[in-house]
Design a protein around this motif. Structure first.
Motif, PDB file in Angstrom:
ATOM      1  N   ALA A 145      32.640   3.179  24.284  1.00  0.00           N
ATOM      2  CA  ALA A 145      32.944   2.091  25.210  1.00  0.00           C
ATOM      3  C   ALA A 145      32.716   0.767  24.507  1.00  0.00           C
ATOM      4  N   ALA A 146      33.121  -0.316  25.168  1.00  0.00           N
ATOM      5  CA  ALA A 146      32.936  -1.643  24.582  1.00  0.00           C
ATOM      6  C   ALA A 146      31.454  -1.953  24.411  1.00  0.00           C
ATOM      7  N   PRO A 194      26.886   9.260  22.601  1.00  0.00           N
ATOM      8  CA  PRO A 194      27.563   7.990  22.929  1.00  0.00           C
ATOM      9  C   PRO A 194      27.594   7.053  21.727  1.00  0.00           C
ATOM     10  N   VAL A 195      28.627   6.213  21.669  1.00  0.00           N
ATOM     11  CA  VAL A 195      28.717   5.163  20.658  1.00  0.00           C
ATOM     12  C   VAL A 195      29.247   3.892  21.333  1.00  0.00           C
ATOM     13  N   GLY A 196      28.812   2.744  20.813  1.00  0.00           N
ATOM     14  CA  GLY A 196      29.248   1.463  21.358  1.00  0.00           C
ATOM     15  C   GLY A 196      30.112   0.711  20.380  1.00  0.00           C
ATOM     16  N   ARG A 197      30.339  -0.561  20.688  1.00  0.00           N
ATOM     17  CA  ARG A 197      31.246  -1.388  19.903  1.00  0.00           C
ATOM     18  C   ARG A 197      30.788  -1.533  18.454  1.00  0.00           C
ATOM     19  N   ASN A 221      39.048  -5.508  21.270  1.00  0.00           N
ATOM     20  CA  ASN A 221      40.005  -5.274  20.192  1.00  0.00           C
ATOM     21  C   ASN A 221      40.050  -3.769  19.909  1.00  0.00           C
ATOM     22  N   ARG A 222      40.751  -3.417  18.834  1.00  0.00           N
ATOM     23  CA  ARG A 222      40.934  -2.003  18.493  1.00  0.00           C
ATOM     24  C   ARG A 222      39.889  -1.469  17.510  1.00  0.00           C
ATOM     25  N   ASP A 223      38.868  -2.244  17.208  1.00  0.00           N
ATOM     26  CA  ASP A 223      37.935  -1.846  16.160  1.00  0.00           C
ATOM     27  C   ASP A 223      37.353  -0.452  16.389  1.00  0.00           C
ATOM     28  N   THR A 224      36.756  -0.241  17.571  1.00  0.00           N
ATOM     29  CA  THR A 224      36.132   1.054  17.860  1.00  0.00           C
ATOM     30  C   THR A 224      37.163   2.169  17.869  1.00  0.00           C
ATOM     31  N   SER A 252      45.724  -7.498  25.426  1.00  0.00           N
ATOM     32  CA  SER A 252      44.605  -6.613  25.080  1.00  0.00           C
ATOM     33  C   SER A 252      45.086  -5.254  24.591  1.00  0.00           C
ATOM     34  N   VAL A 253      44.160  -4.516  23.981  1.00  0.00           N
ATOM     35  CA  VAL A 253      44.446  -3.152  23.575  1.00  0.00           C
ATOM     36  C   VAL A 253      44.761  -2.295  24.795  1.00  0.00           C
TER      37      VAL A 253
END
Length: 613
Positions: A145-146, A194-197, A221-224, A252-253
């Protein structure tokens, strides 16, 4: 999550749902209907492309959900995860469709629904299936998630289901306590976390089997997304499962994924891309009004009556009506309506009746016009807006504390806009606006150069002065003195230029013509300023006294604008992000303000255009 259970793999629950939607037995929106039609179309045409539907594989996924998983919290505490027909359509499609090599067909899935429709528990269950039952050694499953807090919400749903399910508790090892940060299947060396931005910056080496991307509309953005997708090259049949509410940022993405999903559902995407993309996009039909018609609510909320009630949504609607500032958020979150700003200034419902196709020269040549001019410094968009009187109508309005019927002027308005031609492609990508299409269709001028051609703008003003009776041009000082005024002087233009500040603090100086008009109308003379002009524009739109020549540059600007406000209630147009282009809306506001400032007791000429109020 449903009141009834069907776990038998011999029952094709995917086809049953699709058929019920297409027959109207189950009410659904246009994109879900398209997804259901696509399912039957692919059953017929897919084998030629190596695509088949494996009923047994879909059944295995159903049995995992309904035989292994148990829900937590509230009314569902400890109950088996009984898939609602809409959820069964999603799960069955993801795990039932196969490619010619026997791997899963879909590698990308996008699910957009209203808030409270069980998206997170569904994603958590899919993650657990990917870790425990998908036959992938060393499976890595990520809830992304963001923000890490949002990722943990989805992940915690999975943790809770493990705690509620005896067979999973025995096989899954948890790491961490309040919060748990990892679930592991030690036998297959698989895990779920879980992982974040920040993972987008430091996540090298990840090899995801499943990615569960939550609240896509909040990702900046599309980074993650791109970082996690790069690890897919190590997997035979990876899956990215995206869930989200509707958003407000069309740059937005999430909007990109939404648009791609809609095209896939309707059969408008490139075949190779579409064959790997599953789309379930909830939306209302054109003409649906969730504020007045509860029958359309289910189109955005397929689990209405199960996870959320009509009583709850009725309260949400009442809040939207009572507190306008919450309207857009409620439309996005609960009714799958993409708004153009978080708290948009103008709704499409208000604007649409004002749009029309007409020829200003045929209607108003040689007649008085007022022009608003919003200038950019060197690039982006510069806009002129023209306003002409076209008659008057009776309007019921409050005056001096009493409701009275008064006569008010009716206006026609149109815009002309410019943008540098040499940089149009790059800015189209940056701003996510179709400048090239607009230019090709004549909606915006794109002369050669890397900066705005102010000589072209001055020449347009000269043409207007020749073809119309230009009473004044309202301008803001920004870029006027240094850019446009010298070009106008070169042409010897004698148009009256009137200052119109764009903020909410300063007023321009009233001209002699404005003072005379104010005295004739029995009001105090007042210089031009944005709060006054904005109020006049809003009144004209809401009272249907304004006809706007249809132009996507203007529509985009109107939909992208928000309002700012000081402590005294003075309001002016603003924008949320640099990519939001509101220049045409600002110019229109200035032009309307200038026209109203010159209004006196006036007997309308016989209009060339007939208006009905």
């Amino acid at each position: 999550m449903t009141a009834t259970t069907e776990t038998t793999s011999s029952i094709d629950r995917v086809a049953a749902y699709a058929a019920a939607v297409l027959s109207g037995e189950i009410v659904a929106g246009p994109h879900v209907r398209a997804a259901c039609a696509r399912h039957f179309r692919d059953l017929e045409e897919g084998p030629a492309r190596g695509l088949t539907f494996d009923l047994a594989a879909a059944g295995r996924a159903f049995r995992f959900f309904e035989g292994r998983l148990r829900l937590s919290e509230g009314q569902f505490e400890g109950r088996p995860f009984e898939l609602h027909p809409a959820q069964a359509f999603i799960v069955g499609s993801l795990f039932g469709w196969k490619r010619a090599d026997g791997t899963r067909r879909f590698r990308r899935a996008y699910v957009e629904q209203g808030k409270g429709n069980g998206k997170s528990p569904l994603a958590g269950g899919i993650g657990l299936y990917g870790m425990m039952a998908d036959g992938e050694p060393g499976a890595q499953v990520y809830a992304a998630a963001a923000k890490m807090d949002q990722a943990r919400i989805l992940f915690q749903d999975a943790v809770n289901m493990v705690d509620q399910s005896p067979s999973l508790r025995e096989r899954i090892t948890k790491s961490g306590v309040n919060p748990v940060y990892n679930l592991a299947n030690l036998r297959t060396k698989s895990f779920f976390r879980p992982v974040g931005r920040d993972t987008g910056k430091t996540g090298s080496g990840l090899r995801p089997h499943f990615v569960l991307l939550d609240e896509v509309h909040e990702h900046p953005n599309r980074d993650t997304l791109e970082m996690l997708e790069r690890g897919f090259k190590f997997r035979r049949q990876p899956l990215i499962f995206m869930i989200t509410n509707s958003g407000s940022d069309r740059g937005s993405v999430c909007w990109e994924e939404h648009e791609a999903a809609v095209k896939v559902a309707h059969g408008e995407a490139e075949r190779e891309f579409a064959d790997a993309f599953f789309a379930y996009v909830c939306a209302l039909d054109d003409g649906d009004d969730p504020l007045t018609d509860p029958s359309c609510w289910i189109k955005a909320n397929p689990l209405l009556g199960v996870t959320l009630t009509e009583e709850y949504l009725s309260g949400v609607v009442a809040t939207a009506k009572a507190i306008p500032g919450k309207l857009n958020g409620i439309l996005r979150l609960h009714f799958c309506i993409w708004t153009d700003a978080e708290e948009a200034w103008m709704s499409r419902e208000a604007l649409e009746p004002c749009l029309a196709d007409f020829d200003p020269w045929a209607a108003h040549r040689d007649r008085p016009v007022w022009i608003g001019c919003d200038l950019s410094q060197n690039k982006d968009i510069t806009a002129l807006a023209c306003v002409a009187r076209a008659g008057e109508i009776e309007v019921t309005a409050e005056r001096d504390g009493q409701v009275q019927t008064v006569r008010k002027p009716v206006y026609d308005a149109w815009i002309e806009a410019w943008t540098p031609g040499d940089t149009i492609d790059a800015r189209a990508l940056r701003d996510m606006l179709p400048y090239q299409e607009w230019a090709a269709a004549g909606h915006i001028n794109a002369p050669k150069g890397v900066s705005i051609r102010f000589d072209h703008v001055a020449q347009a003003l000269a043409e207007y002065a020749h073809d119309f009776d230009v009473r004044c041009v309202a301008y803001d000082r920004y870029a006027f003195r240094s850019k446009l005024e010298p070009e106008c002087e070169k042409l010897g233009l004698t148009i009256e230029f009137v200052e119109h500040p764009q903020g909410g603090v300063k007023k321009g100086r009233a001209t002699e013509a404005m003072i005379g008009a104010a005295k004739a109308a029995g009001r105090e003379p007042e210089g031009l300023w944005m709060p006054g002009s904005l109020r006049e524009l809003e009144d004209a739109i809401l009272e249907r006294r304004l006809r706007l020549r249809r132009n996507p540059v203007l529509v985009s600007a109107m939909m992208s604008a928000i309002t700012d406000e000081d402590r005294w209630g003075n309001r002016w147009l603003a924008k949320e992000r640099a990519v939001n282009k509101i220049d045409a809306a600002v110019a229109l506001c200035m032009a309307i303000g200038a026209a109203m400032a010159h209004l006196e007791k006036w007997s309308a000429p016989e209009p060339r255009i007939r208006f009905l109020a």
